[in-house]
Design a protein around this motif. Structure first.
Motif, PDB file in Angstrom:
ATOM      1  N   VAL A 399       0.726  -1.208   0.005  1.00 30.58           N
ATOM      2  CA  VAL A 399       0.032   0.081  -0.140  1.00 30.58           C
ATOM      3  C   VAL A 399       1.066   0.966   0.083  1.00 30.58           C
ATOM      4  O   VAL A 399       0.374   2.395  -0.949  1.00 30.58           O
ATOM      5  N   VAL A 400       1.656   1.333   1.151  1.00 33.58           N
ATOM      6  CA  VAL A 400       2.317   2.419   0.727  1.00 33.58           C
ATOM      7  C   VAL A 400       3.361   2.302  -0.462  1.00 33.58           C
ATOM      8  O   VAL A 400       3.968   3.541  -0.864  1.00 33.58           O
ATOM      9  N   ARG A 401       3.921   1.604  -1.134  1.00 36.22           N
ATOM     10  CA  ARG A 401       4.359   1.736  -2.775  1.00 36.22           C
ATOM     11  C   ARG A 401       3.617   2.167  -3.184  1.00 36.22           C
ATOM     12  O   ARG A 401       4.112   2.720  -4.296  1.00 36.22           O
ATOM     13  N   LYS A 402       2.617   2.129  -3.149  1.00 31.52           N
ATOM     14  CA  LYS A 402       0.956   2.156  -4.243  1.00 31.52           C
ATOM     15  C   LYS A 402       1.003   3.552  -4.574  1.00 31.52           C
ATOM     16  O   LYS A 402       0.779   4.082  -5.203  1.00 31.52           O
ATOM     17  N   LEU A 403       0.559   4.017  -2.777  1.00 32.21           N
ATOM     18  CA  LEU A 403       0.466   5.540  -2.724  1.00 32.21           C
ATOM     19  C   LEU A 403       1.644   6.363  -2.841  1.00 32.21           C
ATOM     20  O   LEU A 403       0.994   8.042  -3.712  1.00 32.21           O
ATOM     21  N   ASP A 406       1.217   7.099  -6.323  1.00 28.07           N
ATOM     22  CA  ASP A 406       0.320   8.265  -6.793  1.00 28.07           C
ATOM     23  C   ASP A 406       1.109   9.546  -5.865  1.00 28.07           C
ATOM     24  O   ASP A 406      -0.222  10.687  -6.187  1.00 28.07           O
ATOM     25  N   GLY A 407       2.359   9.926  -5.639  1.00 27.10           N
ATOM     26  CA  GLY A 407       2.611  10.997  -4.885  1.00 27.10           C
ATOM     27  C   GLY A 407       2.055  11.128  -3.420  1.00 27.10           C
ATOM     28  O   GLY A 407       2.370  12.226  -3.117  1.00 27.10           O
ATOM     29  N   VAL A 408       2.394  10.369  -2.707  1.00 24.50           N
ATOM     30  CA  VAL A 408       1.410  10.600  -1.368  1.00 24.50           C
ATOM     31  C   VAL A 408       2.678   9.877  -0.268  1.00 24.50           C
ATOM     32  O   VAL A 408       2.262   8.333  -0.718  1.00 24.50           O
ATOM     33  N   LEU A 409       3.346   9.934   0.778  1.00 23.43           N
ATOM     34  CA  LEU A 409       4.133   9.673   1.307  1.00 23.43           C
ATOM     35  C   LEU A 409       3.841   8.849   2.315  1.00 23.43           C
ATOM     36  O   LEU A 409       3.218   9.846   3.279  1.00 23.43           O
ATOM     37  N   ALA A 410       3.346   7.743   2.920  1.00 22.08           N
ATOM     38  CA  ALA A 410       2.267   7.741   3.326  1.00 22.08           C
ATOM     39  C   ALA A 410       2.542   7.324   4.792  1.00 22.08           C
ATOM     40  O   ALA A 410       1.380   7.131   5.700  1.00 22.08           O
ATOM     41  N   THR A 443      -6.144  14.678   1.968  1.00 19.59           N
ATOM     42  CA  THR A 443      -5.165  13.891   0.211  1.00 19.59           C
ATOM     43  C   THR A 443      -5.312  12.183   1.277  1.00 19.59           C
ATOM     44  O   THR A 443      -5.125  11.379   0.136  1.00 19.59           O
ATOM     45  N   LEU A 444      -4.418  12.031   2.034  1.00 25.26           N
ATOM     46  CA  LEU A 444      -3.531  10.469   2.857  1.00 25.26           C
ATOM     47  C   LEU A 444      -5.290   9.302   3.127  1.00 25.26           C
ATOM     48  O   LEU A 444      -5.180   8.905   2.054  1.00 25.26           O
ATOM     49  N   ALA A 445      -5.639  10.540   3.562  1.00 32.73           N
ATOM     50  CA  ALA A 445      -7.285   9.402   3.508  1.00 32.73           C
ATOM     51  C   ALA A 445      -8.032   9.229   2.197  1.00 32.73           C
ATOM     52  O   ALA A 445      -8.291   7.763   2.225  1.00 32.73           O
ATOM     53  N   SER A 446      -8.286  10.029   1.230  1.00 32.53           N
ATOM     54  CA  SER A 446      -8.403   9.839   0.404  1.00 32.53           C
ATOM     55  C   SER A 446      -7.862   8.783  -0.461  1.00 32.53           C
ATOM     56  O   SER A 446      -8.329   7.776  -1.431  1.00 32.53           O
ATOM     57  N   ALA A 447      -6.530   8.973  -0.540  1.00 31.81           N
ATOM     58  CA  ALA A 447      -5.517   7.851  -1.317  1.00 31.81           C
ATOM     59  C   ALA A 447      -5.551   6.642  -0.762  1.00 31.81           C
ATOM     60  O   ALA A 447      -6.112   5.404  -0.891  1.00 31.81           O
ATOM     61  N   LEU A 448      -5.285   6.349   1.109  1.00 33.04           N
ATOM     62  CA  LEU A 448      -5.763   5.084   1.849  1.00 33.04           C
ATOM     63  C   LEU A 448      -7.196   4.257   1.091  1.00 33.04           C
ATOM     64  O   LEU A 448      -6.758   3.401   0.995  1.00 33.04           O
ATOM     65  N   GLU A 449      -8.193   5.710   1.442  1.00 31.25           N
ATOM     66  CA  GLU A 449      -9.384   4.600   0.516  1.00 31.25           C
ATOM     67  C   GLU A 449      -9.630   3.601  -0.014  1.00 31.25           C
ATOM     68  O   GLU A 449      -9.624   2.663  -0.577  1.00 31.25           O
ATOM     69  N   GLY A 450      -8.648   4.906  -1.357  1.00 35.42           N
ATOM     70  CA  GLY A 450      -8.659   3.872  -2.802  1.00 35.42           C
ATOM     71  C   GLY A 450      -7.707   2.678  -2.930  1.00 35.42           C
ATOM     72  O   GLY A 450      -7.906   2.180  -3.602  1.00 35.42           O
ATOM     73  N   ALA A 451      -7.035   3.154  -2.032  1.00 33.05           N
ATOM     74  CA  ALA A 451      -6.228   1.828  -2.238  1.00 33.05           C
ATOM     75  C   ALA A 451      -6.543   0.624  -2.149  1.00 33.05           C
ATOM     76  O   ALA A 451      -6.110  -0.310  -2.033  1.00 33.05           O
ATOM     77  N   LEU A 452      -6.901   0.558  -0.568  1.00 38.45           N
ATOM     78  CA  LEU A 452      -8.007  -0.131   0.700  1.00 38.45           C
ATOM     79  C   LEU A 452      -9.083  -0.472  -0.434  1.00 38.45           C
ATOM     80  O   LEU A 452      -9.594  -1.554   0.009  1.00 38.45           O
ATOM     81  N   SER A 453      -9.208   0.147  -1.082  1.00 38.68           N
ATOM     82  CA  SER A 453     -10.931  -0.494  -1.741  1.00 38.68           C
ATOM     83  C   SER A 453     -11.404  -1.407  -3.283  1.00 38.68           C
ATOM     84  O   SER A 453      -9.865  -1.804  -3.191  1.00 38.68           O
TER      85      SER A 453
END
Length: 453
Positions: A399-403, A406-410, A443-453
């Motif tokens: 998940v960290v690699r995916k984010l 996408d430009g988010v260092l999670a 931005t982090l919350a939205s990106a995380l939600e997208g990556a986990l869905s």
């Protein structure tokens, strides 16, 4: 790019002087499996200087800088705002070019700065005496372990399971040469540290207990409880702090019974800098232990005319005394980083540090509350400062690699810190500082939600 002017004849003369037949003889102590046996795969054997510079510039453009993305990395290295005045002061010639202050009559500025730095660290840590800095937090941690062994005449070290694994590895590596027994562990993903489990591992042969505060999962252990248990067995409590800004909000380790307090000072005055150089902090609560401290200590005195002056009061390193009597082979200190720390701390003052800590904690609470609303995410910590752990129900490394793509260092995945421990694989360590905006959090919350869905 470095220019290497040595010829084959020069190298041959040096090898002959030291009694080596080849350069390979100089690396016999390096395990064979760690040595290169040929060229590095993928690198050309030869290229022009201009071609190499172009290639390196292309590679550098692949970096995603901390300031160019929502940034939530921590785990011992933190992004804080460093005022421009810090860099302006440390770049002054008298500081930038100064080396070890062997001659106090021409190094009063450097010595006074180190004296002030020691005073700041001692107050921050709740201790009586601090030294003039170490190389970094991990080596300071080992030096504390070695110091505890000298004081107690014991050779068993108990490491908290929630100690940063890189620090624990440095301790284990150095202990191979001293033959200290290291009793380590790994953390469990639970809301509170396992103080009772740690205390149960302390015995009459224990020289010290090493605890991180806040710990690697961002939790705040009850240090007084551990200190009392350690002292009852005749052991010392060593407390490691990797986020000094936290001590603007929470009780200092020294106030809670810690005997030796060490840490990484990077968060104040020193940028991330791709991992270094950093700054080791070291202090003791009881002045009677000062002669067992590693490194150097600056002191205040008066000159022949009665004017205030500064000198190196103690220097327990091998350059100054017989090696078998030295407490450490540390031969210098992170002087420029110590100056940066001291300048930033002076600019903040006590009120500023407390305000900075409060802002860090406020934003971290906002982030924890927002991430807790993401489906599949649960916040582990009941209490934290500016760093906390979330569980995301799947491998956090992927998940960290995916984010990041996408430009988010999670954040930092626990699977990266504790490889091979499947019980920690879904843990994600999230750090929030004053440089984080509420927009970044969203931005982090939205990106995380997208990556986990």
């Amino acid at each position: 790019m470095r220019y290497l002017p040595l010829t084959d004849a020069d190298r041959g003369a040096m090898l002959e002087k030291v009694g080596a037949s080849s350069i390979d003889d100089l690396f016999v102590d390096v395990p064979e499996e760690a040595r290169l046996t040929g060229p590095i795969h993928g690198l050309p054997m030869h290229a022009s200087e201009m071609a190499v510079e172009k290639h390196m510039r292309r590679l550098s453009k692949k970096n995603l800088a901390a300031a160019d993305a929502p940034f939530f990395l921590g785990a011992g290295a933190y992004r804080h705002h460093v005022p421009a005045s810090v860099d302006h002061i440390i770049q002054r010639g008298e500081f930038l070019t100064a080396y070890t202050p062997y001659q106090p009559e021409i190094a009063q500025g450097t010595l006074q700065m180190l004296f002030e730095f020691q005073s700041q660290v001692a107050r921050l840590y709740g201790c009586a005496v601090a030294n003039a800095s170490m190389y970094d937090g991990s080596t300071a941690c080992w030096e504390a372990v070695a110091m505890a062994a000298r004081i107690t005449k014991r050779d068993r070290v108990v490491l908290s399971g929630a100690l940063h694994p890189h620090y624990a590895e440095v301790v284990r590596t150095m202990a191979k040469f001293t033959e200290d027994a290291i009793a380590g562990a790994e953390p469990a993903l639970q809301s509170a540290p396992d103080n009772q489990g740690l205390i149960a591992r302390i015995d009459d042969k224990t020289s010290c207990v090493v605890v991180q505060y806040p710990d690697i999962l961002g939790r705040l252990p009850n240090l007084q409880e551990i200190a009392d248990a350690a002292h009852e067995k005749g052991a010392l409590l060593v407390v490691l702090n990797t986020e000094p800004v936290a001590l603007g909000a929470v009780k200092s380790p020294g106030e809670q019974g810690a005997d030796i307090v060490v840490g990484e000072g990077q968060a104040i005055g020193v940028g991330l800098q791709f991992g270094g150089p950093y700054l080791g902090l070291f202090a003791v609560r009881d002045p009677k232990h000062v002669r067992q401290m590693p490194g150097r200590l600056c002191g205040e005195t008066v000159d022949a005319e009665g004017k205030r002056g500064f000198v190196l009061t103690l220097s327990t390193r091998e350059q100054h005394i017989r090696r078998e009597k030295a407490t450490s082979n540390i031969c210098t200190n992170s002087g420029l980083c110590a100056l940066a720390f001291s300048v930033h701390m002076t600019l903040l003052g006590e009120k500023g540090l407390r305000a900075l800590a409060a802002e860090n904690h406020r934003l971290a609470c906002i982030a924890a509350d927002r991430l807790a609303k993401v489906p599949g995410v649960s916040v582990l910590n009941d209490n934290f400062f500016n760093e906390f752990t979330v569980r995301i129900g799947q491998d956090a490394r992927a998940v960290v690699r995916k984010l990041a793509e996408d430009g988010v260092l999670a954040g930092v995945s626990l699977g990266r810190l504790f490889p091979g421990n499947d019980a920690l694989a879904d843990g994600l360590l999230v750090a929030v500082t004053e440089t984080t905006t509420e927009e970044d959090i969203e931005t982090l919350a939205s990106a995380l939600e997208g990556a986990l869905s």
